[in-house]
Each structure stands twice: as C-alpha cells, then as structure tokens.
Design a protein around this motif. Structure first.
Motif, PDB file in Angstrom:
ATOM      1  N   TYR A  68     -73.736 -92.688 -14.906  1.00  0.00           N
ATOM      2  CA  TYR A  68     -73.135 -93.360 -16.051  1.00  0.00           C
ATOM      3  C   TYR A  68     -72.830 -92.367 -17.173  1.00  0.00           C
ATOM      4  N   PHE A  69     -71.811 -92.694 -17.970  1.00  0.00           N
ATOM      5  CA  PHE A  69     -71.327 -91.804 -19.020  1.00  0.00           C
ATOM      6  C   PHE A  69     -71.320 -92.501 -20.367  1.00  0.00           C
ATOM      7  N   ASP A  70     -71.336 -91.681 -21.418  1.00  0.00           N
ATOM      8  CA  ASP A  70     -71.166 -92.194 -22.771  1.00  0.00           C
ATOM      9  C   ASP A  70     -69.696 -92.518 -23.002  1.00  0.00           C
ATOM     10  N   PHE A  71     -69.436 -93.295 -24.052  1.00  0.00           N
ATOM     11  CA  PHE A  71     -68.071 -93.660 -24.424  1.00  0.00           C
ATOM     12  C   PHE A  71     -67.228 -92.405 -24.659  1.00  0.00           C
ATOM     13  N   ASP A  72     -66.054 -92.364 -24.056  1.00  0.00           N
ATOM     14  CA  ASP A  72     -65.070 -91.295 -24.257  1.00  0.00           C
ATOM     15  C   ASP A  72     -65.636 -89.911 -23.926  1.00  0.00           C
ATOM     16  N   SER A  73     -66.492 -89.830 -22.888  1.00  0.00           N
ATOM     17  CA  SER A  73     -67.105 -88.555 -22.530  1.00  0.00           C
ATOM     18  C   SER A  73     -67.110 -88.382 -21.016  1.00  0.00           C
ATOM     19  N   SER A  74     -66.994 -87.124 -20.599  1.00  0.00           N
ATOM     20  CA  SER A  74     -67.107 -86.809 -19.177  1.00  0.00           C
ATOM     21  C   SER A  74     -68.291 -85.877 -18.922  1.00  0.00           C
ATOM     22  N   ASP A  75     -69.145 -85.691 -19.916  1.00  0.00           N
ATOM     23  CA  ASP A  75     -70.331 -84.849 -19.766  1.00  0.00           C
ATOM     24  C   ASP A  75     -71.443 -85.637 -19.073  1.00  0.00           C
ATOM     25  N   ILE A  76     -72.144 -84.970 -18.144  1.00  0.00           N
ATOM     26  CA  ILE A  76     -73.282 -85.593 -17.474  1.00  0.00           C
ATOM     27  C   ILE A  76     -74.420 -85.703 -18.492  1.00  0.00           C
ATOM     28  N   ARG A  77     -74.858 -86.942 -18.746  1.00  0.00           N
ATOM     29  CA  ARG A  77     -75.942 -87.155 -19.706  1.00  0.00           C
ATOM     30  C   ARG A  77     -77.268 -86.664 -19.137  1.00  0.00           C
ATOM     31  N   LYS A  78     -78.183 -86.281 -20.008  1.00  0.00           N
ATOM     32  CA  LYS A  78     -79.500 -85.793 -19.582  1.00  0.00           C
ATOM     33  C   LYS A  78     -80.253 -86.838 -18.774  1.00  0.00           C
ATOM     34  N   ASP A  79     -80.116 -88.117 -19.149  1.00  0.00           N
ATOM     35  CA  ASP A  79     -80.824 -89.161 -18.411  1.00  0.00           C
ATOM     36  C   ASP A  79     -80.179 -89.461 -17.055  1.00  0.00           C
ATOM     37  N   GLN A  80     -79.027 -88.860 -16.760  1.00  0.00           N
ATOM     38  CA  GLN A  80     -78.342 -89.064 -15.483  1.00  0.00           C
ATOM     39  C   GLN A  80     -78.521 -87.889 -14.522  1.00  0.00           C
ATOM     40  N   VAL A  81     -79.143 -86.816 -14.979  1.00  0.00           N
ATOM     41  CA  VAL A  81     -79.333 -85.623 -14.147  1.00  0.00           C
ATOM     42  C   VAL A  81     -80.153 -85.951 -12.898  1.00  0.00           C
ATOM     43  N   ALA A  82     -81.204 -86.741 -13.047  1.00  0.00           N
ATOM     44  CA  ALA A  82     -82.032 -87.105 -11.893  1.00  0.00           C
ATOM     45  C   ALA A  82     -81.213 -87.868 -10.853  1.00  0.00           C
ATOM     46  N   ARG A  83     -80.308 -88.710 -11.301  1.00  0.00           N
ATOM     47  CA  ARG A  83     -79.460 -89.467 -10.375  1.00  0.00           C
ATOM     48  C   ARG A  83     -78.546 -88.540  -9.584  1.00  0.00           C
ATOM     49  N   ILE A  84     -77.955 -87.586 -10.248  1.00  0.00           N
ATOM     50  CA  ILE A  84     -77.039 -86.679  -9.549  1.00  0.00           C
ATOM     51  C   ILE A  84     -77.816 -85.751  -8.614  1.00  0.00           C
ATOM     52  N   GLN A  85     -79.076 -85.438  -8.961  1.00  0.00           N
ATOM     53  CA  GLN A  85     -79.917 -84.650  -8.065  1.00  0.00           C
ATOM     54  C   GLN A  85     -80.256 -85.437  -6.801  1.00  0.00           C
ATOM     55  N   VAL A  86     -80.503 -86.738  -6.938  1.00  0.00           N
ATOM     56  CA  VAL A  86     -80.734 -87.602  -5.775  1.00  0.00           C
ATOM     57  C   VAL A  86     -79.508 -87.580  -4.869  1.00  0.00           C
ATOM     58  N   ASN A  87     -78.329 -87.650  -5.465  1.00  0.00           N
ATOM     59  CA  ASN A  87     -77.087 -87.644  -4.690  1.00  0.00           C
ATOM     60  C   ASN A  87     -76.904 -86.314  -3.964  1.00  0.00           C
ATOM     61  N   ALA A  88     -77.202 -85.216  -4.634  1.00  0.00           N
ATOM     62  CA  ALA A  88     -77.062 -83.893  -4.003  1.00  0.00           C
ATOM     63  C   ALA A  88     -77.995 -83.779  -2.808  1.00  0.00           C
ATOM     64  N   GLU A  89     -79.236 -84.231  -2.960  1.00  0.00           N
ATOM     65  CA  GLU A  89     -80.193 -84.182  -1.853  1.00  0.00           C
ATOM     66  C   GLU A  89     -79.723 -85.055  -0.690  1.00  0.00           C
ATOM     67  N   GLU A 113     -53.087 -94.637 -18.989  1.00  0.00           N
ATOM     68  CA  GLU A 113     -52.925 -93.201 -18.748  1.00  0.00           C
ATOM     69  C   GLU A 113     -54.160 -92.431 -19.204  1.00  0.00           C
ATOM     70  N   TYR A 114     -54.651 -92.754 -20.384  1.00  0.00           N
ATOM     71  CA  TYR A 114     -55.832 -92.070 -20.904  1.00  0.00           C
ATOM     72  C   TYR A 114     -57.043 -92.328 -20.009  1.00  0.00           C
ATOM     73  N   ASN A 115     -57.220 -93.586 -19.591  1.00  0.00           N
ATOM     74  CA  ASN A 115     -58.372 -93.931 -18.756  1.00  0.00           C
ATOM     75  C   ASN A 115     -58.296 -93.279 -17.377  1.00  0.00           C
ATOM     76  N   MET A 116     -57.105 -93.143 -16.817  1.00  0.00           N
ATOM     77  CA  MET A 116     -56.969 -92.454 -15.528  1.00  0.00           C
ATOM     78  C   MET A 116     -57.386 -90.986 -15.678  1.00  0.00           C
ATOM     79  N   ALA A 117     -56.962 -90.354 -16.763  1.00  0.00           N
ATOM     80  CA  ALA A 117     -57.322 -88.954 -17.002  1.00  0.00           C
ATOM     81  C   ALA A 117     -58.825 -88.812 -17.254  1.00  0.00           C
ATOM     82  N   LEU A 118     -59.410 -89.726 -18.013  1.00  0.00           N
ATOM     83  CA  LEU A 118     -60.848 -89.685 -18.290  1.00  0.00           C
ATOM     84  C   LEU A 118     -61.647 -89.909 -17.006  1.00  0.00           C
ATOM     85  N   GLY A 119     -61.221 -90.841 -16.175  1.00  0.00           N
ATOM     86  CA  GLY A 119     -61.887 -91.076 -14.890  1.00  0.00           C
ATOM     87  C   GLY A 119     -61.848 -89.837 -14.011  1.00  0.00           C
ATOM     88  N   GLU A 120     -60.711 -89.128 -14.022  1.00  0.00           N
ATOM     89  CA  GLU A 120     -60.596 -87.891 -13.245  1.00  0.00           C
ATOM     90  C   GLU A 120     -61.522 -86.813 -13.787  1.00  0.00           C
TER      91      GLU A 120
END
Length: 172
Positions: A68-89, A113-120
């Motif tokens: 999950y992401f913050d509004f108008d952001s594509s940065d991986i949040r600190k509280d989501q790092v564990a989730r992405i580590q589970v996915n990598a494993e 258009e903006y949302n398509m770019a943000l999703g990418e």
C-alpha cells in the motif's frame, strides 16, 4: 377548456395503449435471439488436476501480499517493507517457471492519465525494490491499471487507502 380536456383525455389514452402494445412478432424476435449450436468446444481442455494459486488479500496471489502507498506517492512506505520482503521470499523460493505481474493501482482521485502514470511508478518502484532483494528481473513484469480496478467503491479515506496499492499476481 374543461370540455377540450374531456375530449382529449380518451384520445390520448387510446393512442398510449396502441403505442405501448405494439405490433411486434414474438416469433421473429425468438428466432433472432437463437444461437447456432455447434458440437465443437471452444479452446483447449484444461485438466481439473491443475494446481490453482488462489487470490489472497486484494487481487494478490495467495502467498504474497499487496503493498500500500500514501496519497500521491510511489515510495515504498516503511510499514510496507516487511510485505515486499515476504513477496521477494515467495518469488525466490516458490515460482519456478512463473512470472509475477506487479499491478499498480490508484484511488479514483485525479485524472485518468495522471493515475495511469502514478500506477506505473508504483509498480516500477516495487519491481526495483524486489530486484534489490535479489529477485531476478526476468521474473517480473509491470502494468498500471490506474483507477480502473478499485477494490472499494467508497468515497472516503479508508476506501481510497485500499485502492492505493500494488498487487502481485502469478502468471505463466
């Protein structure tokens, strides 16, 4: 004037009944809707013994977790790092011969258009993070759905927060 209304009312009633009853032929309509039946099945037959990878949270394949992401952001949040580590494993240990499609999603606020770019950008951010965790780039593809695949249709922050996510889907 009242006399004209008394005369026009029955005339309008008759015209309405005739218009609504119509003169269509049910036989012609039924024939037009019938489909031609063929004995051949379409497509190839799939074994019922095939292994199914179910859907887990969101639209993510079971065994992985959406990010999950913050509004108008594509940065991986600190509280989501564990989730992405589970996915990598999961990708590194379980997926031989499969690819994982990272699906970037947004909430409905903003232009298409903006949302398509943000999703990418969100999908690419997750892909880069997974690659930094040792996942082979050849196993990963990205796509942006923008606001097209909402999980919740509400117009409140809780619904929008669920829609700002990356889903991880196993594909062959």
């Amino acid at each position: 004037m009242v006399g004209k209304v008394k005369v026009m009312l029955p005339v309008l009633l008759c015209v309405s009944v005739m218009t609504l009853s119509g003169c269509g032929s049910k036989k012609q309509t039924d024939q037009a809707l019938q489909t031609e039946k063929k004995g051949d099945a379409m497509g190839t037959e799939e074994s019922l013994d095939s292994k199914s990878l179910g859907i887990g949270e969101g639209r993510t394949t079971e065994g992985m977790l959406p990010v999950y992401f913050d509004f108008d952001s594509s940065d991986i949040r600190k509280d989501q790092v564990a989730r992405i580590q589970v996915n990598a494993e999961f990708i590194n240990t379980n997926q031989k011969g499969y690819e994982v499609r990272i699906e970037g999603n947004t909430d409905p606020r903003g232009t298409n258009e903006y949302n398509m770019a943000l999703g990418e950008r969100r999908a690419l951010s997750a892909k880069k993070y997974l690659m930094n965790l040792g996942v082979d780039e050849a196993k990963l593809t990205t796509v942006s759905y923008g606001e097209e695949r909402l999980l919740l249709q509400g117009n409140d922050e809780m619904s929008w927060a669920q829609d700002r996510r990356d889903d991880f889907v196993v594909v062959q």
